[in-house]
Design a protein around this motif. Structure first.
Motif, PDB file in Angstrom:
ATOM      1  N   ALA A 109      -1.506   1.605   8.264  1.00 38.52           N
ATOM      2  CA  ALA A 109      -1.464   0.141   8.186  1.00 38.52           C
ATOM      3  C   ALA A 109      -2.625  -0.404   7.382  1.00 38.52           C
ATOM      4  O   ALA A 109      -2.486  -1.373   6.625  1.00 38.52           O
ATOM      5  N   TRP A 110      -3.802   0.207   7.541  1.00 35.82           N
ATOM      6  CA  TRP A 110      -4.967  -0.204   6.762  1.00 35.82           C
ATOM      7  C   TRP A 110      -4.661  -0.179   5.277  1.00 35.82           C
ATOM      8  O   TRP A 110      -5.128  -1.037   4.532  1.00 35.82           O
ATOM      9  N   GLY A 111      -3.915   0.828   4.836  1.00 35.60           N
ATOM     10  CA  GLY A 111      -3.636   0.968   3.408  1.00 35.60           C
ATOM     11  C   GLY A 111      -3.022  -0.296   2.831  1.00 35.60           C
ATOM     12  O   GLY A 111      -3.487  -0.821   1.820  1.00 35.60           O
ATOM     13  N   GLY A 112      -1.967  -0.809   3.501  1.00 39.37           N
ATOM     14  CA  GLY A 112      -1.358  -2.046   3.045  1.00 39.37           C
ATOM     15  C   GLY A 112      -2.309  -3.219   3.155  1.00 39.37           C
ATOM     16  O   GLY A 112      -2.346  -4.108   2.294  1.00 39.37           O
ATOM     17  N   GLY A 113      -3.113  -3.218   4.216  1.00 37.07           N
ATOM     18  CA  GLY A 113      -4.075  -4.298   4.412  1.00 37.07           C
ATOM     19  C   GLY A 113      -5.163  -4.324   3.357  1.00 37.07           C
ATOM     20  O   GLY A 113      -5.546  -5.393   2.865  1.00 37.07           O
ATOM     21  N   TRP A 114      -5.670  -3.140   2.989  1.00 39.15           N
ATOM     22  CA  TRP A 114      -6.721  -3.071   1.969  1.00 39.15           C
ATOM     23  C   TRP A 114      -6.240  -3.650   0.647  1.00 39.15           C
ATOM     24  O   TRP A 114      -6.937  -4.441  -0.003  1.00 39.15           O
ATOM     25  N   LEU A 115      -5.030  -3.246   0.237  1.00 41.50           N
ATOM     26  CA  LEU A 115      -4.492  -3.741  -1.028  1.00 41.50           C
ATOM     27  C   LEU A 115      -4.270  -5.251  -0.957  1.00 41.50           C
ATOM     28  O   LEU A 115      -4.622  -5.989  -1.882  1.00 41.50           O
TER      29      LEU A 115
END
Length: 249
Positions: free
Chosen positions: A94-100
């Motif tokens: 989930a972090w991955g989408g949030g970081w972008l």
């Protein structure tokens, strides 16, 4: 102790992100140079730590693959330990989408001023959450709640917060979302790290902690690449960045 560690890390993160946002207004080279200088301070502090003596003979020929495989086998032999090692993977995805989304929101919508300042504000608020979350989780554990009963809620907090963030545009909602994102991720990190430290044993704690960190970072990168690939394929930012949290469910 882990909650205190998270709180001090979060405090430094908040001031670093907020300060970095202002320094970047002077130009990236100045900000990066000052950031690099802080590693000299960190190195000096680390040099004063006591020496750790290995409890076994170090092999003459080091094999990273064998060390990680041994860590995996050791963790898998203890179900509660294996669960703790894998628990952060949905959060990391989930972090991955949030970081972008965070970078793109700051660049496209500049909710708190120029892009560097907007990134600094959003990341500082997320850092504040990483300090609050572990303290609340520690209080829940002290009140008699089992770690295995608390972690699913901290993970759900991350997934829901990231989902709100990637879909929001109002500055107040963005701040609330990153605060919840940080609180859930900080609490998840501290609780799972405590389980790892408790059950890994001195002989394997380093390798199992390394395996824990490696799988977490790799999964986070998978989330970023997934969202970026979907955006490149033509999906809108909210939909593309929402896919990793949905997959994490």
């Amino acid at each position: 102790a882990n909650a205190l560690l998270a709180a001090t890390w979060s405090t430094a993160f908040v001031f670093g992100m907020a300060g970095g946002g202002f320094l970047a207004l002077l130009g990236p080279p100045m900000a990066i140079a000052l950031d690099g200088a802080t590693f000299l301070v960190a190195g000096a502090l680390a040099a004063g730590l006591p020496t750790m003596i290995p409890d076994r003979d170090i092999p003459k020929r080091f094999s990273l693959g064998l060390e990680l495989r041994e860590a995996f086998v050791a963790a898998r032999a203890t179900p509660v330990l294996f669960s703790a090692v894998l628990a952060k993977l949905p959060v990391a995805l989930a972090w991955g989408g949030g970081w972008l989304a965070l970078q793109l929101v700051a660049a496209d919508e500049t909710p708190f001023g120029p892009t560097p300042l907007s990134i600094g504000v959003l990341q500082a608020m997320r850092g504040l959450g990483t300090g609050i979350g572990p303290v609340l989780a520690a209080r829940a554990i002290a009140g008699g709640r089992d770690v295995r009963g608390v972690v699913p809620w901290t993970m759900l907090c991350v997934l829901a917060s990231v989902a709100v963030f990637v879909s929001a545009s109002a500055p107040v909602v963005l701040l609330c979302a990153v605060l919840g994102w940080g609180a859930g991720s900080g609490a998840t990190w501290v609780l799972t790290a405590t389980v790892v430290q408790t059950h890994a044993g001195d002989a394997r704690i380093g390798r199992i902690a390394a395996l824990d960190e490696l799988t977490n970072v790799v999964t986070m990168n998978v989330g970023v690449l997934c969202a970026a690939g979907l955006m490149t394929a033509g999906l809108s930012r909210p939909i593309a960045c929402l896919v990793p949290p949905l997959l994490a469910l």
